[in-house]
Design a protein around this motif. Structure first.
Motif, PDB file in Angstrom:
ATOM      1  N   GLN A  75      67.139  22.243  24.265  1.00 60.67           N
ATOM      2  CA  GLN A  75      67.413  23.667  24.055  1.00 60.67           C
ATOM      3  C   GLN A  75      66.479  24.266  23.004  1.00 60.67           C
ATOM      4  O   GLN A  75      66.130  25.444  23.076  1.00 60.67           O
ATOM      5  CB  GLN A  75      68.873  23.847  23.619  1.00 60.67           C
ATOM      6  CG  GLN A  75      69.902  23.466  24.674  1.00 60.67           C
ATOM      7  CD  GLN A  75      70.013  24.492  25.791  1.00 60.67           C
ATOM      8  OE1 GLN A  75      69.647  25.647  25.615  1.00 60.67           O
ATOM      9  NE2 GLN A  75      70.519  24.067  26.942  1.00 60.67           N
ATOM     10  N   ASP A  76      66.106  23.473  22.008  1.00 61.27           N
ATOM     11  CA  ASP A  76      65.273  23.980  20.924  1.00 61.27           C
ATOM     12  C   ASP A  76      64.298  22.881  20.488  1.00 61.27           C
ATOM     13  O   ASP A  76      64.709  21.959  19.762  1.00 61.27           O
ATOM     14  CB  ASP A  76      66.143  24.427  19.750  1.00 61.27           C
ATOM     15  CG  ASP A  76      65.339  25.109  18.648  1.00 61.27           C
ATOM     16  OD1 ASP A  76      64.194  25.512  18.932  1.00 61.27           O
ATOM     17  OD2 ASP A  76      65.860  25.243  17.526  1.00 61.27           O
ATOM     18  N   PRO A  77      63.043  22.928  20.939  1.00 68.38           N
ATOM     19  CA  PRO A  77      62.467  23.991  21.770  1.00 68.38           C
ATOM     20  C   PRO A  77      62.947  23.880  23.215  1.00 68.38           C
ATOM     21  O   PRO A  77      63.343  22.789  23.655  1.00 68.38           O
ATOM     22  CB  PRO A  77      60.964  23.716  21.671  1.00 68.38           C
ATOM     23  CG  PRO A  77      60.889  22.225  21.481  1.00 68.38           C
ATOM     24  CD  PRO A  77      62.062  21.886  20.606  1.00 68.38           C
TER      25      PRO A  77
END
Length: 253
Positions: free
Chosen positions: A193-195
């Protein structure tokens, strides 16, 4: 080496390749030289850009809202069957931008494509001699064909054929690029999700493969060796990942 000597050597090598291609066809039949599934090359080491590199993000159209546009970078290692040859292409990285136009319609802007050549097993002759002899070796390199629509999975490519005996302009799809319409093999999967990092698989088994063009005296025997043009029996398998950043997260140009 004088130009005259170099031209004579090139002509001599081209004649030898033509004879080798014809000899291979006479001995085993071109249809059996490199049947789909038998001519296979693993991806080469590549200097293609990383999926985390946003250096190719294109400039946006005038009047759009940067906050609603994103730059996508996706990387894939496609497996291509085209005519009588199947190869694992070197990794391809493509960059584009997408978002709403001022009138509310979907907008896209092409960025760039990076990849490296992949050896074609059997080289120009489709035989062991084509792998051993440098003048008879053959490689293929995809190039952007000028059309892309990542909302629908449609894009076009040309395929440059590289060999010591071929002119630089030798290209499959030189006049009319190969058009692909990818269909998803299943749902996308979020890896991170992140990144953001999303994985997907797609394929196209309906595209038409045109003949190679501008290949000099080897054009006709080369197309016979590759089984081109081919209206059916072609396949692009496309396992890929992509990431993105909103334009407000990118440096302002």
């Amino acid at each position: 080496m004088s130009n005259t000597t170099a031209d004579g050597l090139r002509t001599s090598l081209a004649r030898r390749a033509t004879v080798a291609l014809a000899g291979a066809a006479a001995l085993v039949g071109l249809a059996g030289v490199c049947a789909p599934g038998s001519a296979y090359a693993a991806p080469h080491a590549t200097t293609a850009r990383s999926a985390a590199d946003f250096g190719d993000c294109p400039a946006l159209p005038a009047g759009v809202d940067r906050a609603r546009w994103k730059c996508e970078v996706h990387s894939a290692a496609p497996r291509l069957t085209m005519g009588e040859v199947t190869v694992d292409l070197a990794p391809i990285t493509m960059t584009h931008a997408e978002g709403p136009m001022p009138d509310g319609s979907d907008g896209q802007v092409w960025g760039a494509m990076h990849t490296t050549p992949t050896a074609v097993p059997g080289g120009l002759t489709g035989t062991a001699a084509g792998d051993r002899s440098r003048p008879l070796q053959l490689a293929i390199r995809p190039e952007y064909g000028g059309r892309s629509d990542f909302y629908t999975g449609r894009f076009s490519l040309r395929f440059r054929l590289l060999s010591p005996l071929l002119p630089r302009g030798c290209v499959i799809g030189a006049s009319t690029p190969v058009d692909f319409g990818l269909k998803r093999s299943g749902p996308s999967q979020w890896i991170s999700q992140d990144p953001p990092l999303i994985k997907f698989s797609a394929y196209d088994d309906t595209f038409t493969a045109p003949a190679a063009e501008n290949c000099g005296p080897l054009t006709a025997p080369l197309n016979r060796r590759l089984g081109l043009p081919a209206a059916s029996g072609n396949l692009m398998s496309y396992d890929a990942t992509y990431t993105f950043r909103k334009y407000v997260q990118l440096p302002t140009p």
